[in-house]
Structures are given as structure tokens and as C-alpha cells.
Design a protein around this motif. Sequence first.
Motif, mmCIF file in Angstrom:
data_model
loop_
_atom_site.group_PDB
_atom_site.id
_atom_site.type_symbol
_atom_site.label_atom_id
_atom_site.label_comp_id
_atom_site.label_asym_id
_atom_site.label_seq_id
_atom_site.Cartn_x
_atom_site.Cartn_y
_atom_site.Cartn_z
ATOM 1 N N SER A 132 33.801 52.666 25.527
ATOM 2 C CA SER A 132 35.001 53.576 25.590
ATOM 3 C C SER A 132 36.146 52.931 26.209
ATOM 4 N N PRO A 133 37.275 53.352 25.824
ATOM 5 C CA PRO A 133 38.599 52.775 26.648
ATOM 6 C C PRO A 133 38.568 53.317 28.059
ATOM 7 N N VAL A 134 39.178 52.728 29.169
ATOM 8 C CA VAL A 134 39.484 53.118 30.228
ATOM 9 C C VAL A 134 40.850 53.083 30.365
ATOM 10 N N VAL A 135 41.542 54.366 30.919
ATOM 11 C CA VAL A 135 42.954 54.305 31.381
ATOM 12 C C VAL A 135 42.873 54.220 32.812
ATOM 13 N N LEU A 136 43.824 53.269 33.332
ATOM 14 C CA LEU A 136 44.054 52.779 34.675
ATOM 15 C C LEU A 136 45.453 53.126 34.857
ATOM 16 N N ARG A 137 45.910 53.600 35.945
ATOM 17 C CA ARG A 137 47.330 53.816 36.458
ATOM 18 C C ARG A 137 47.660 52.431 37.267
ATOM 19 N N ARG A 138 48.618 51.850 37.099
ATOM 20 C CA ARG A 138 48.958 50.831 37.922
ATOM 21 C C ARG A 138 50.643 50.853 38.264
ATOM 22 N N LEU A 139 50.962 49.731 39.155
ATOM 23 C CA LEU A 139 52.487 49.661 39.190
ATOM 24 C C LEU A 139 52.877 48.501 38.710
ATOM 25 N N TRP A 140 53.955 48.165 37.817
ATOM 26 C CA TRP A 140 54.354 46.786 37.365
ATOM 27 C C TRP A 140 55.530 46.607 38.138
ATOM 28 N N CYS A 141 55.418 45.195 38.949
ATOM 29 C CA CYS A 141 56.449 44.923 39.728
ATOM 30 C C CYS A 141 56.831 43.653 39.216
ATOM 31 N N GLU A 142 57.972 43.374 39.304
ATOM 32 C CA GLU A 142 58.971 42.352 38.961
ATOM 33 C C GLU A 142 59.744 41.806 40.282
ATOM 34 N N CYS A 143 60.011 40.491 40.053
ATOM 35 C CA CYS A 143 61.208 39.742 40.772
ATOM 36 C C CYS A 143 62.022 39.119 39.800
ATOM 37 N N SER A 144 63.256 39.559 39.794
ATOM 38 C CA SER A 144 64.382 39.014 38.859
ATOM 39 C C SER A 144 65.441 38.670 39.441
ATOM 40 N N ILE A 145 66.342 37.839 38.812
ATOM 41 C CA ILE A 145 67.762 37.206 38.903
ATOM 42 C C ILE A 145 68.575 37.637 37.922
ATOM 43 N N ALA A 146 69.769 38.510 38.178
ATOM 44 C CA ALA A 146 70.421 38.507 36.924
ATOM 45 C C ALA A 146 72.226 38.500 37.184
ATOM 46 N N GLU A 147 72.632 38.032 36.267
ATOM 47 C CA GLU A 147 74.135 37.871 36.321
ATOM 48 C C GLU A 147 74.810 39.175 36.794
ATOM 49 N N ALA A 148 75.870 39.139 37.596
ATOM 50 C CA ALA A 148 76.413 40.542 38.155
ATOM 51 C C ALA A 148 77.505 40.715 37.398
ATOM 52 N N LYS A 149 77.812 40.149 36.192
ATOM 53 C CA LYS A 149 78.778 40.574 35.289
ATOM 54 C C LYS A 149 78.527 41.895 34.758
ATOM 55 N N ASP A 150 79.179 42.029 33.624
ATOM 56 C CA ASP A 150 79.038 43.093 32.681
ATOM 57 C C ASP A 150 77.494 43.096 32.402
ATOM 58 N N PRO A 151 76.904 44.365 32.724
ATOM 59 C CA PRO A 151 75.488 44.476 32.427
ATOM 60 C C PRO A 151 75.241 44.270 30.831
ATOM 61 N N ALA A 152 76.067 44.564 30.091
ATOM 62 C CA ALA A 152 75.966 44.513 28.445
ATOM 63 C C ALA A 152 75.397 43.425 28.125
ATOM 64 N N ILE A 153 76.314 42.222 28.820
ATOM 65 C CA ILE A 153 76.261 40.885 28.098
ATOM 66 C C ILE A 153 75.675 40.082 29.227
ATOM 67 N N ALA A 154 75.170 40.359 30.432
ATOM 68 C CA ALA A 154 74.606 39.531 31.424
ATOM 69 C C ALA A 154 73.042 39.114 31.156
ATOM 70 N N ARG A 155 72.811 37.972 31.615
ATOM 71 C CA ARG A 155 71.551 37.350 31.311
ATOM 72 C C ARG A 155 70.592 37.984 32.687
ATOM 73 N N GLU A 156 69.243 37.934 32.240
ATOM 74 C CA GLU A 156 68.295 38.333 33.456
ATOM 75 C C GLU A 156 67.127 37.191 33.296
ATOM 76 N N TRP A 157 66.669 36.544 34.537
ATOM 77 C CA TRP A 157 65.775 35.725 34.456
ATOM 78 C C TRP A 157 64.380 36.468 35.388
ATOM 79 N N LEU A 158 63.520 36.298 34.894
ATOM 80 C CA LEU A 158 62.116 36.991 35.404
ATOM 81 C C LEU A 158 61.308 35.965 36.033
ATOM 82 N N LEU A 159 61.201 36.120 37.573
ATOM 83 C CA LEU A 159 60.603 34.838 38.233
ATOM 84 C C LEU A 159 59.001 35.403 38.631
ATOM 85 N N GLY A 160 58.822 36.421 38.544
ATOM 86 C CA GLY A 160 57.304 36.846 38.948
ATOM 87 C C GLY A 160 57.062 38.238 38.635
ATOM 88 N N THR A 161 55.856 38.508 38.055
ATOM 89 C CA THR A 161 55.419 39.712 37.562
ATOM 90 C C THR A 161 53.683 40.041 38.537
#
Length: 171
Positions: free
Chosen positions: A6-35
Motif C-alpha cells: 500500500s502507498p505510504v504518505v510521508l511529509r517532507r520539506l523541499w529545500c532549494e538553493c537558487s540564483i535569480a536575476e534581480a530584474k523584473d520577476p516576470a522576465i527574470a531567469r533563475e538557476w537551481l543549484l541544489g535541492t
Amino acid sequence: MSAGPSPVVLRRLWCECSIAEAKDPAIAREWLLGTYAASSPRLAIRWFATWAPRLADLIEPPRDAPWVPKPNGALRPARETGLDAASALRAWPHDVGEHDQALTALRDGTPYRFTVSGSGLRYCLSARPIVVHSHGRPGDLMLPPPAAVDSPRPPSQGEASRGRGAGPRAP
């Protein structure tokens, strides 16, 4: 006839480290470095404490790094701008007040985000609660695709890179 585990449901926390351009958030790019999928708020804080100085070293390499030319190398201290993202990230592992704030938020089931800006970029450590489903077999975790909290768009497969301490890859 057995339907399987049977399926098991676990609660976790999804952690991310990222770098993003500080321009307009609608057009800014983001790079995910680690999860990382942390099993508790304390493990999420420990992951942050590992990634904060690592991210700081990417922004501003330490002068004693083995690859920095000596004594008159090409690297010189930059002029002070008032915004020192690297120092803020280096201080994070020792900031008890910030740890308490993060632990409280994560224990309450709300996202936590530590963001500093400098040189036209935003550097971010974030964690959010997730539900992980497993079919009872080791390594059979189904995680959500990585996406930073408040991200304008999730990074594409080509942009995401996995670092040390990264959790299981999303299907």
C-alpha cells in the motif's frame, strides 16, 4: 491475489538553493543549484547551513582558496557597495535568531525563504512543505518537480543541476 504494497504518505520539506536575476520577476531567469528533501525542519536548517557558505564562496571566493593566484593575483577586493550578499550568507549558519525563525515557520507548515541581493542577482535558500508518496519499495519516492517559492517559472531540465546533498531526482 495481492494488490502489492500500500502507498505510504510521508511529509517532507523541499529545500532549494537558487540564483535569480534581480530584474523584473516576470522576465527574470533563475538557476537551481541544489535541492534536498529534508525529513525534518532541523535537517532543512542543517542543509541551509551547508549551502549558505558554499553559495557565499561562489559570490566572493575566499582569499585563501587554493586556486586564487598569489601574491599579486588577478583577484582584488571590490569597492564597497553597501550590499554584501556573501557576508550575509556566511553569517547565516551562526545566526541563532534566523534559525529559530526558520524552525518556527517550517514546524508550522509554512514556507521559509532567506534571500539576499547583490550585483543584480538574488541568492536564495528556501524550504517548503511537501507530501511524498511511496509505494513501499525503497527508493520509490515520487517527489514534486523542483520549483522555488514565488518563482516566476520553474527551471527547465537543462538549467537544473544537482549538487552534493541533493535529494532524489523527481520523476
